[in-house]
Design a protein around this motif. Structure first.
Motif, PDB file in Angstrom:
ATOM      1  N   PHE A  17       0.703  -1.249   0.073  1.00 44.21           N
ATOM      2  CA  PHE A  17       0.085   0.000   0.135  1.00 44.21           C
ATOM      3  C   PHE A  17       0.850   1.300  -0.029  1.00 44.21           C
ATOM      4  CE2 PHE A  17      -3.091  -3.199   1.495  1.00 44.21           C
ATOM      5  CZ  PHE A  17      -4.073  -2.889   0.735  1.00 44.21           C
ATOM      6  N   GLY A  18       2.325   1.120   0.087  1.00 39.70           N
ATOM      7  CA  GLY A  18       2.966   2.284  -0.026  1.00 39.70           C
ATOM      8  C   GLY A  18       3.294   2.938   1.451  1.00 39.70           C
ATOM      9  N   SER A  19       3.485   4.265   1.220  1.00 36.83           N
ATOM     10  CA  SER A  19       3.804   5.095   2.372  1.00 36.83           C
ATOM     11  C   SER A  19       2.955   6.347   2.443  1.00 36.83           C
ATOM     12  CB  SER A  19       5.205   5.524   2.434  1.00 36.83           C
ATOM     13  OG  SER A  19       6.292   4.345   2.586  1.00 36.83           O
TER      14      SER A  19
ATOM     15  N   PRO B   5       5.698   3.813   6.401  1.00 39.33           N
ATOM     16  CA  PRO B   5       5.515   2.584   5.562  1.00 39.33           C
ATOM     17  C   PRO B   5       4.424   1.691   6.066  1.00 39.33           C
ATOM     18  CG  PRO B   5       7.689   3.118   5.982  1.00 39.33           C
ATOM     19  CD  PRO B   5       7.011   3.920   7.088  1.00 39.33           C
ATOM     20  N   MET B   6       3.200   1.751   5.256  1.00 41.11           N
ATOM     21  CA  MET B   6       2.361   0.963   5.772  1.00 41.11           C
ATOM     22  C   MET B   6       2.558  -0.701   5.763  1.00 41.11           C
ATOM     23  SD  MET B   6      -0.706   3.404   4.414  1.00 41.11           S
ATOM     24  CE  MET B   6       0.039   3.793   2.800  1.00 41.11           C
ATOM     25  N   ARG B   7       2.727  -1.335   7.032  1.00 46.40           N
ATOM     26  CA  ARG B   7       2.957  -2.518   7.367  1.00 46.40           C
ATOM     27  C   ARG B   7       1.555  -3.395   7.590  1.00 46.40           C
ATOM     28  NH1 ARG B   7       7.965  -3.478  11.051  1.00 46.40           N
ATOM     29  NH2 ARG B   7       6.462  -2.730  12.576  1.00 46.40           N
ATOM     30  N   ARG B   8       0.484  -2.743   7.956  1.00 45.41           N
ATOM     31  CA  ARG B   8      -0.640  -3.379   8.030  1.00 45.41           C
ATOM     32  C   ARG B   8      -1.644  -2.476   7.884  1.00 45.41           C
ATOM     33  NH1 ARG B   8      -3.847  -4.346  13.196  1.00 45.41           N
ATOM     34  NH2 ARG B   8      -2.234  -3.529  14.318  1.00 45.41           N
TER      35      ARG B   8
ATOM     36  N   GLY C 295       2.489   1.099  10.929  1.00 44.06           N
ATOM     37  CA  GLY C 295       3.703   1.029  10.524  1.00 44.06           C
ATOM     38  C   GLY C 295       4.860   1.637  11.446  1.00 44.06           C
ATOM     39  N   ARG C 296       6.023   1.550  11.361  1.00 40.91           N
ATOM     40  CA  ARG C 296       7.117   2.282  12.215  1.00 40.91           C
ATOM     41  C   ARG C 296       7.318   3.447  11.428  1.00 40.91           C
ATOM     42  NH1 ARG C 296      10.237   0.297  16.586  1.00 40.91           N
ATOM     43  NH2 ARG C 296       8.942  -1.433  17.254  1.00 40.91           N
ATOM     44  N   LEU C 297       7.035   4.557  12.247  1.00 40.18           N
ATOM     45  CA  LEU C 297       7.480   5.727  11.761  1.00 40.18           C
ATOM     46  C   LEU C 297       8.903   6.079  11.244  1.00 40.18           C
ATOM     47  CD1 LEU C 297       5.554   8.149  10.795  1.00 40.18           C
ATOM     48  CD2 LEU C 297       5.815   9.352  13.209  1.00 40.18           C
TER      49      LEU C 297
ATOM     50  N   LEU D  72       0.112   4.862  14.163  1.00 44.18           N
ATOM     51  CA  LEU D  72      -1.242   4.483  13.461  1.00 44.18           C
ATOM     52  C   LEU D  72      -1.583   5.882  12.965  1.00 44.18           C
ATOM     53  CD1 LEU D  72      -4.048   3.242  13.372  1.00 44.18           C
ATOM     54  CD2 LEU D  72      -4.683   3.693  15.503  1.00 44.18           C
ATOM     55  N   ALA D  73      -2.111   5.588  11.598  1.00 38.94           N
ATOM     56  CA  ALA D  73      -2.841   6.870  10.906  1.00 38.94           C
ATOM     57  C   ALA D  73      -4.142   6.232  10.505  1.00 38.94           C
ATOM     58  CB  ALA D  73      -2.049   7.109   9.697  1.00 38.94           C
TER      59      ALA D  73
END
Length: 225
Positions: free
Chosen positions: A52-54, A158-161, A111-113, A75-76
């Motif tokens: 899904f990208g960043s 970076p969206m990991r989940r 994801g990890r910021l 979390l965004a």
């Protein structure tokens, strides 16, 4: 986020919201507890189109939100169209009064910021955001622009989940959904109405067809011929 299967937003809908959302509530972990910060964003898709990208943000350097990025995932929360659904809009409400609800589309990205303090990266991110919102950053005097860039840091998620939800009355009949769509259009809710037409109506009609088929196979006398 609690997401019943029939409220799950598919990948296409998720990517559309990521591309169209202008802001997100960025929730970060800190020693004193979680902090939520509303920020404008740009979405950078994965080049290969698999993930899904960043999400790209920036904050003023004096904002402590970027100093504790090692404490865990951020979390965004991105909001799509949402609005009040009056129970009187449902066709079934005339025979059996029900209750109103709130329909919405949302994406939660984890994801990890990553903090970017590199001037070139920050400049590119600011120019990308300026272009997205149709502002010509070149209008700003070069020296002033450089000073402003030094006063901010870039943030990348970076969206990991991903958790994506479209709660749009999929559990109701097509007639009820059509009534809600018509009601929304009378109160300025055209965007939410369009999402319901695209997502909820096909789901409800397919379910109605399936139920009718099952009843017919069982010889249900209540099934229309």
């Amino acid at each position: 986020m609690y997401t019943p299967k029939h409220f799950a937003l598919d990948d296409a809908g998720t990517r559309a919201l990521l591309a169209s959302a202008e802001t997100a509530e960025l929730v970060t972990a800190h020693p004193t507890g979680p902090v939520a910060t509303l920020l404008p964003l740009t979405h950078r898709p994965d080049p290969d189109g698999v993930g899904f990208g960043s999400l790209i943000f920036h904050v003023t350097r004096v904002n402590p939100v970027w100093r504790d990025v090692g404490l865990g995932d951020a979390l965004a929360i991105l909001a799509g169209p949402h609005g009040y659904i009056d129970a009187d809009w449902y066709a079934s409400n005339a025979a059996s009064p029900g209750v109103p609800t709130w329909n919405y589309v949302t994406v939660h990205a984890y994801g990890r910021l990553v903090v970017h303090d590199d001037p070139a990266w920050v400049r590119a991110a600011v120019e990308e955001m300026s272009e997205r919102f149709d502002y010509d950053a070149g209008r700003v005097e070069a020296g002033a622009f450089e000073r402003m860039l030094r006063a901010i840091v870039g943030l990348e998620l970076p969206m990991r989940r991903i958790e994506a939800k479209a709660k749009l009355n999929q559990n109701r009949t097509p007639a009820d959904i059509e009534g809600a769509v018509a009601g929304l259009r009378t109160v300025g809710g055209a965007e939410l109405a369009a999402q319901m037409e695209e997502i909820s109506l096909p789901h409800a009609r397919a379910r109605e067809t399936l139920v009718a088929d099952v009843r017919a196979r069982r010889g249900d006398p209540g099934c229309p011929s």
